[in-house]
Design an enzyme around this catalytic site. Sequence first.
Site, PDB file in Angstrom:
ATOM      1  N   ASN A   1       0.864  -1.182   0.000  1.00 23.07           N
ATOM      2  CA  ASN A   1       0.000   0.000   0.000  1.00 23.07           C
ATOM      3  C   ASN A   1       0.901   1.232   0.000  1.00 23.07           C
ATOM      4  O   ASN A   1       1.483   1.566   1.032  1.00 23.07           O
ATOM      5  CB  ASN A   1      -0.901  -0.033   1.247  1.00 23.07           C
ATOM      6  CG  ASN A   1      -1.712   1.225   1.416  1.00 23.07           C
ATOM      7  OD1 ASN A   1      -1.782   2.064   0.512  1.00 23.07           O
ATOM      8  ND2 ASN A   1      -2.329   1.372   2.578  1.00 23.07           N
TER       9      ASN A   1
ATOM     10  N   LYS B   1       0.084   4.265  -0.335  1.00 29.20           N
ATOM     11  CA  LYS B   1      -0.588   5.441   0.247  1.00 29.20           C
ATOM     12  C   LYS B   1      -0.396   6.661  -0.658  1.00 29.20           C
ATOM     13  O   LYS B   1      -0.242   6.520  -1.862  1.00 29.20           O
ATOM     14  CB  LYS B   1      -0.088   5.666   1.673  1.00 29.20           C
ATOM     15  CG  LYS B   1      -0.203   4.392   2.523  1.00 29.20           C
ATOM     16  CD  LYS B   1      -0.044   4.628   3.998  1.00 29.20           C
ATOM     17  CE  LYS B   1      -0.213   3.295   4.718  1.00 29.20           C
ATOM     18  NZ  LYS B   1      -0.114   3.419   6.158  1.00 29.20           N
TER      19      LYS B   1
ATOM     20  N   HIS C   1      -9.472   1.010   4.958  1.00 26.77           N
ATOM     21  CA  HIS C   1      -8.190   1.275   5.628  1.00 26.77           C
ATOM     22  C   HIS C   1      -8.415   2.245   6.782  1.00 26.77           C
ATOM     23  O   HIS C   1      -9.228   3.160   6.689  1.00 26.77           O
ATOM     24  CB  HIS C   1      -7.183   1.849   4.627  1.00 26.77           C
ATOM     25  CG  HIS C   1      -5.807   1.894   5.203  1.00 26.77           C
ATOM     26  ND1 HIS C   1      -5.405   2.895   6.053  1.00 26.77           N
ATOM     27  CD2 HIS C   1      -4.760   1.037   5.098  1.00 26.77           C
ATOM     28  CE1 HIS C   1      -4.161   2.650   6.439  1.00 26.77           C
ATOM     29  NE2 HIS C   1      -3.746   1.530   5.864  1.00 26.77           N
TER      30      HIS C   1
ATOM     31  N   GLU D   1      -6.840   4.707   7.803  1.00 29.86           N
ATOM     32  CA  GLU D   1      -6.671   6.139   7.480  1.00 29.86           C
ATOM     33  C   GLU D   1      -7.929   6.692   6.807  1.00 29.86           C
ATOM     34  O   GLU D   1      -8.285   7.858   7.004  1.00 29.86           O
ATOM     35  CB  GLU D   1      -5.415   6.324   6.612  1.00 29.86           C
ATOM     36  CG  GLU D   1      -4.151   6.135   7.445  1.00 29.86           C
ATOM     37  CD  GLU D   1      -2.950   5.602   6.692  1.00 29.86           C
ATOM     38  OE1 GLU D   1      -2.947   5.628   5.451  1.00 29.86           O
ATOM     39  OE2 GLU D   1      -1.996   5.147   7.363  1.00 29.86           O
TER      40      GLU D   1
ATOM     41  N   GLU E   1      -5.308  -4.968  10.605  1.00 29.63           N
ATOM     42  CA  GLU E   1      -4.319  -3.913  10.785  1.00 29.63           C
ATOM     43  C   GLU E   1      -4.606  -3.149  12.082  1.00 29.63           C
ATOM     44  O   GLU E   1      -5.410  -2.197  12.078  1.00 29.63           O
ATOM     45  CB  GLU E   1      -4.379  -2.942   9.604  1.00 29.63           C
ATOM     46  CG  GLU E   1      -4.102  -3.601   8.275  1.00 29.63           C
ATOM     47  CD  GLU E   1      -3.537  -2.597   7.282  1.00 29.63           C
ATOM     48  OE1 GLU E   1      -2.382  -2.761   6.896  1.00 29.63           O
ATOM     49  OE2 GLU E   1      -4.248  -1.647   6.928  1.00 29.63           O
TER      50      GLU E   1
ATOM     51  N   GLY F   1       2.286   2.465  10.777  1.00 32.87           N
ATOM     52  CA  GLY F   1       3.202   3.592  10.612  1.00 32.87           C
ATOM     53  C   GLY F   1       3.902   4.014  11.898  1.00 32.87           C
ATOM     54  O   GLY F   1       4.504   5.083  11.958  1.00 32.87           O
TER      55      GLY F   1
ATOM     56  N   SER G   1       3.362  -1.893  10.426  1.00 30.31           N
ATOM     57  CA  SER G   1       4.820  -1.878  10.625  1.00 30.31           C
ATOM     58  C   SER G   1       5.488  -3.215  10.281  1.00 30.31           C
ATOM     59  O   SER G   1       6.415  -3.646  10.961  1.00 30.31           O
ATOM     60  CB  SER G   1       5.166  -1.440  12.052  1.00 30.31           C
ATOM     61  OG  SER G   1       4.726  -0.097  12.269  1.00 30.31           O
TER      62      SER G   1
HETATM   63  P1  PGA Z   1       2.736   0.493   7.704  1.00 29.87           P
HETATM   64  O1  PGA Z   1       1.294   0.630   7.081  1.00 29.87           O
HETATM   65  O2  PGA Z   1       3.327  -0.794   7.145  1.00 29.87           O
HETATM   66  O3  PGA Z   1       3.482   1.700   7.271  1.00 29.87           O
HETATM   67  O4  PGA Z   1       2.569   0.400   9.184  1.00 29.87           O
HETATM   68  C1  PGA Z   1       0.484  -0.497   6.880  1.00 29.87           C
HETATM   69  C2  PGA Z   1      -0.821  -0.092   6.267  1.00 29.87           C
HETATM   70  O5  PGA Z   1      -1.301   1.000   6.569  1.00 29.87           O
HETATM   71  O6  PGA Z   1      -1.401  -0.840   5.456  1.00 29.87           O
END
Ligand code: PGA
Length: 253
Positions: A9, A11, A95, A97, A167, A173, A213
Amino acid sequence: MRRYFVGGNWKCNNTIAQTQSLINTVINKLVFDANKVEVAVAPIFLHVPWVQANIQKNVQVAVQNSSLTKMGAYTGEISVEHVKDLGIPWVILGHSERRQYYGESNEIVGKKTRLALDHQLSVMACVGEKLAERESGNTTQVIQAQLEAIKKELTTEQWSKVVVAYEPVWAIGTGKTASPEQAQDVHAFIRGWLRSQLGTQVEQATRIIYGGSVTEKNAADLIKQQDLDGFLVGGAALKPGFADIVAAANKAQ
Ligand code: PGA
């Protein structure tokens, strides 16, 4: 036997030059057995046609969102018909976000999932608890409510095109990965929910992937967990280490 699944992803990152470089130096050099691992990457919408034209054929292209509404007078939206029209097989929905910054409720995520599946797209459907929800012992209730909102919209058959991405929001993140045991506990809960709500066939066929992460350092340990069928990778998907994450899935037993 479920095929492993690794999603990248990207983003809202990368200029076109950076996307081109990532494709040329990392993605097109990935070596894996496509019968064993499915790999998909999700660039920003504007980069999709370039990525489709230049990506190796074993790697699929995904988008990070699709509209709740179909084609029409909805300024600024991109509908599932547009996604399908471009031959994009996958969409990431729900997601955290999107839930957090763009007000996507469980209900909206359920309806978007239905719309995407009705247009023959496959969906990475994201669920996960916030830190306060985990700390107050509500992880499984939160995830169950997120799953129920999706189930309400779908036929049992439509689940064959859903990958569930667990997640935990506190791990996204932040550099704080769920431990393999923490991830397995929730994955086992999701698998049990699939069995009780949708039957053993859906339970056994549905991939449950972990995101939060994931890096080349923790992927090999995470993938050993029984109910963990792959990853949704954010930050590390923009870097050469993504190849090691795909390799970890390719090597897993
Ligand atoms: P990240 O994000 O690996 O940067 O923690 C994962 C995601 O949001 O799918």
